[in-house]
Enzyme design. Structure first.
Site: not given
Ligand code: CP
Ligand code: NVA
Length: 305
Positions: A99, A126, A129, A220, A260, A288
């Site tokens: 990340r 991402h 996700q 988001d 997310c 996830r």
């Protein structure tokens, strides 16, 4: 050997294969130890709850082991080059998840790595996700020609939705305030891919237009990690972009709401929508775990080919 850096690198068939594997893993009560004795290193330059826990628990349940490598605690944080770190970790681990901020860090790391590298979020994408999001769409039967409306910042999540829509061929509408649109190069790439899949991708500055009749509504945070200094300005600029009951009522009655997470109530989404009947955010978050496992197992299988 394959990496998992962006959905751009995957065919529709491959994406669906991984989703089907995730569903199979989720529905099998007996945990199969696909990755017995394997190790995953997880380098985090930014905070995480879901990504860290899903990968760590996922590896454990598959019979392997995960190591949390905080950027500040390893030599990378003191200036050891990425290319050296990549080659050292390749000699000791079976997978690495990163990340980071700049997406090109991931590309550089991957170019020196002889083990699969997974993008656990970069400033641009991402993808892990989005796999959980699509898995949730399949489970809620929103995968057959859906209209997806993304209302918010033209960030890593929006870019990943662009790639998913372009690859799978569903309709995507992205509404962002002026000055916060998606990156031009990523739009260009997505539209090129969309030509082949017939995905209808459109951009709006009016969230009400974008959300009309949508089957899936998503957003988001307005302030992504690393943008904390822009908070006050962004809150002003995103006025009218909060998904509340009034805005959501313009979508189909049967629409589902995805996020997310982490979510910021009263900013990109209201409390009532987040906690409402259309919100499936905790199923999405659980997915996830299943999808991370499927990605790891799939990458491991590719290595053996
Ligand atoms: N959605 C997501 O990636 O959450 P975390 O930042 O908690 O990992
Ligand atoms: N766009 C957000 C996603 C967090 C999971 C960020 O980059 O911080």
């Amino acid at each position: 050997m394959r990496h998992f850096l962006t959905l751009e690198d995957f065919s529709k068939e491959e994406i669906l294969e991984i989703i089907n594997l995730a569903i199979k893993i989720k529905n099998k009560p007996k945990k199969k130890r696909y990755l017995k004795g394997k190790t995953l290193g997880m380098i985090f330059e930014k905070s995480s709850t879901r990504t860290r826990v899903s990968f760590e628990v996922g590896m454990f349940e598959l019979g392997g082991h995960a190591l949390f490598l905080s950027h500040d605690d390893i030599q990378l944080g003191r200036g050891e080059p990425l290319k050296d770190t990549a080659r050292v970790l390749s000699r000791m681990l079976d997978f690495v998840m990163i990340r980071t901020y700049e997406h090109k860090n991931l590309e550089e790391f991957a170019s020196y790595s002889s083990i699969p590298v997974i993008n656990g979020l970069s400033d641009d994408f991402h993808p892990v996700q989005l796999m959980a999001d699509y898995m949730s769409m399949v489970e809620y039967k929103k995968d057959k020609n859906p209209i997806v409306a993304y209302i918010g910042d033209g960030n890593n999540m929006a870019h990943s939705w662009l790639m998913l829509s372009a690859k799978l061929g569903f309709e995507l509408r992205v509404a962002s305030p002026k000055g916060y649109e998606c990156d031009g190069l990523i739009i260009h790439k997505a539209l090129k891919i969309a030509k082949k899949s017939n995905a209808k991708i459109r951009f709006f500055h009016n969230p009400k237009e974008a959300i009309k009749n949508a089957d899936v509504v998503t957003t988001d945070t307005w302030i992504s990690m690393g943008q904390e200094d822009e908070k006050e300005q962004k809150i002003r600029d995103f006025k009218g972009y909060m998904i509340d009951n009034e805005l959501l009522s313009l979508a189909k009655k049967s629409a589902i709401f995805l996020h997310c997470l982490p979510a910021y109530r009263g900013y990109e989404v209201s409390e009532e929508v987040l906690e409402g009947d259309q919100s499936i955010i905790f199923d999405e978050a659980e997915n996830r775990l299943h999808v991370q496992k499927a990605i790891l197992v799939w990458l491991d299988k590719q290595r053996k080919k």
